[in-house]
Design an enzyme around this catalytic site. Structure first.
Site, short mmCIF file in Angstrom:
data_model
loop_
_atom_site.label_atom_id
_atom_site.label_comp_id
_atom_site.label_asym_id
_atom_site.label_seq_id
_atom_site.Cartn_x
_atom_site.Cartn_y
_atom_site.Cartn_z
N TYR A 34 -3.03 -0.58 8.23
CA TYR A 34 -2.94 -1.86 7.55
C TYR A 34 -1.89 -1.81 6.46
O TYR A 34 -1.33 -0.75 6.16
CB TYR A 34 -4.30 -2.31 7.01
CG TYR A 34 -4.77 -1.60 5.76
CD1 TYR A 34 -5.13 -0.26 5.78
CD2 TYR A 34 -4.86 -2.28 4.54
CE1 TYR A 34 -5.58 0.38 4.62
CE2 TYR A 34 -5.30 -1.65 3.39
CZ TYR A 34 -5.65 -0.32 3.44
OH TYR A 34 -6.08 0.30 2.29
N ARG A 101 -14.10 2.21 26.20
CA ARG A 101 -14.34 3.19 25.14
C ARG A 101 -14.08 4.63 25.60
O ARG A 101 -14.80 5.15 26.44
CB ARG A 101 -15.76 3.06 24.61
CG ARG A 101 -15.96 3.85 23.32
CD ARG A 101 -17.42 3.87 22.90
NE ARG A 101 -17.57 4.43 21.55
CZ ARG A 101 -17.43 5.72 21.25
NH1 ARG A 101 -17.14 6.59 22.19
NH2 ARG A 101 -17.57 6.14 20.00
N LYS A 148 -1.63 4.81 6.00
CA LYS A 148 -2.45 3.70 5.49
C LYS A 148 -3.37 3.24 6.62
O LYS A 148 -3.18 2.20 7.25
CB LYS A 148 -1.55 2.57 4.97
CG LYS A 148 -2.30 1.67 3.98
CD LYS A 148 -1.35 0.87 3.13
CE LYS A 148 -2.05 -0.19 2.29
NZ LYS A 148 -3.01 0.31 1.30
N GLU A 180 -5.81 10.96 -5.91
CA GLU A 180 -5.61 9.55 -6.24
C GLU A 180 -6.97 8.90 -6.42
O GLU A 180 -8.00 9.54 -6.25
CB GLU A 180 -4.80 8.86 -5.14
CG GLU A 180 -5.48 8.88 -3.79
CD GLU A 180 -4.65 8.30 -2.66
OE1 GLU A 180 -3.71 7.52 -2.92
OE2 GLU A 180 -4.96 8.62 -1.50
N LEU A 204 -1.84 8.49 -0.56
CA LEU A 204 -1.02 7.42 0.01
C LEU A 204 0.14 7.17 -0.94
O LEU A 204 -0.08 7.02 -2.15
CB LEU A 204 -1.84 6.12 0.13
CG LEU A 204 -1.02 4.98 0.71
CD1 LEU A 204 -0.88 5.13 2.21
CD2 LEU A 204 -1.63 3.64 0.36
N1 PDD Z 1 -4.54 -0.07 -1.98
N2 PDD Z 1 -3.73 4.88 -2.80
C1 PDD Z 1 -4.66 4.26 -2.07
C2 PDD Z 1 -5.74 5.07 -1.45
C3 PDD Z 1 -4.59 2.86 -1.87
O1 PDD Z 1 -5.51 2.24 -1.11
C4 PDD Z 1 -3.55 2.12 -2.51
C5 PDD Z 1 -3.42 0.63 -2.35
C6 PDD Z 1 -2.60 2.82 -3.28
C7 PDD Z 1 -1.45 2.12 -3.97
O2 PDD Z 1 -0.54 1.61 -3.05
P1 PDD Z 1 0.35 0.31 -3.39
O3 PDD Z 1 1.07 0.59 -4.65
O4 PDD Z 1 1.25 0.19 -2.22
O5 PDD Z 1 -0.62 -0.87 -3.51
C8 PDD Z 1 -2.73 4.20 -3.40
C9 PDD Z 1 -4.43 -1.44 -1.56
C10 PDD Z 1 -4.09 -2.37 -2.67
C11 PDD Z 1 -5.67 -1.86 -0.79
O6 PDD Z 1 -6.12 -1.05 -0.01
O7 PDD Z 1 -6.15 -2.97 -0.95
#
Ligand code: PDD
Length: 281
Positions: A34, A101, A148, A180, A204
């Site tokens: 996503y 599946r 992601k 993170e 990420l």
């Molecule tokens: N989340 N690390 C993780 C695990 C994340 O899910 C996100 C972002 C980030 C920061 O990424 P960015 O700067 O591209 O938003 C780091 C989004 C906002 C979400 O899952 O809704």
């Protein structure tokens, strides 16, 4: 707008009517990726970087990109334009599609493509002025956090842990080192030097990661990408979160411990201002 238009596999449809088959591999296996793109004043912020990450995620899990960059931009634009809010969060989900599946990739499956948008919800004025609290926890996720992926159970459990503690985020550590937060990247400042964990498979790479690198360079704030111990985080002068929805947000307490002076610090203020300027240009 209670029932916004969303894009699903070739057409725009009201959210309440958008349906996918139960054998979609996103539902069965969490087999998909996503992307989340902020929109300010009806303009996507950092769309090139977000689409590049979308394409990297697709490549990483072996889904053939179903659209050209121009097609993606046009599809997002249609969903964005149909919504009444000027400032939005666009969510794109791509799964491997519908198939009988079986764990391994199906021979033939058409990726499921879903795009929706919501009004953006930014941190409150209080969170901005006072900073936010977090809790620490062991990072128990898999070792491909750079993708992601929609398989977000580890992040969901970390977010729930934060919610149960009544705080904003769980800040995660693997083997004593900072990774993170549940859905944001984490930064520390010590003696005027900013530091974040290296871009590797344990985090990420947020789109704000690159932006913070640029903002620090422009503001002459030294920035190191390196392994950061749990002790360093607790002893930092400042701790910050970054994500599409949090932008940059100061952390002033972790567990029972106050961070720095217990209020948003000078580097945070500087970067927050720079971020707002970047948004406006
Ligand atoms: N989340 N690390 C993780 C695990 C994340 O899910 C996100 C972002 C980030 C920061 O990424 P960015 O700067 O591209 O938003 C780091 C989004 C906002 C979400 O899952 O809704």
């Amino acid at each position: 707008m209670s029932d916004p238009l969303v894009y699903l596999n070739g057409s725009l449809t009201p959210l309440s009517e958008a349906k996918i088959p139960v054998l979609d591999r996103g539902f069965i296996f969490g087999d998909g990726i996503y992307e989340v793109i902020p929109v300010y004043q009806r303009k996507m912020f950092r769309s090139d970087q977000h689409l590049a990450r979308l394409f990297r995620s697709l490549t990483a899990i072996g889904i053939t990109n179903p659209h050209s960059k121009e097609e993606w931009l046009s599809l997002i634009d249609q969903v964005m334009t149909a919504h009444e809010a000027d400032d939005q969060m666009v969510y794109i989900q791509v799964t491997r599609g519908v198939a009988k599946r079986a764990h391994a990739f199906p021979k033939e499956a058409t990726p499921t493509v879903f795009i929706m948008t919501n009004p953006i919800v930014l941190p409150s004025a209080t969170a901005r002025e006072q900073g936010v609290a977090c809790v620490s926890m062991e990072d128990k996720r898999w070792l491909r956090c750079e993708i992601k992926s929609i398989s977000l159970l580890g992040n969901v459990l970390a977010a729930e842990n934060a919610a149960e503690h009544g705080v904003t985020e769980s800040i995660q550590f693997r083997d004593g080192y900072l990774t993170e937060a549940s859905s944001s990247n984490v930064w520390i400042v010590k003696n005027g030097v900013m530091a974040g964990p290296p871009k590797d498979n344990l985090i990420l790479e947020g789109i704000r990661y690159g932006l913070i690198q640029e903002l620090c360079a422009a503001q002459n704030i030294p920035l190191e990408a390196r392994r950061i111990t749990k002790e360093e985080v607790f002893a930092a002068d400042e701790v910050m979160l970054s994500s599409a929805t949090k932008e940059i947000l100061a952390v002033v307490r972790i567990d029972e411990q106050t961070i720095g002076k217990g209020k948003p610090g000078p580097i945070y203020q500087q970067l927050f201002q720079a971020y707002q300027q970047a948004k406006a240009t």
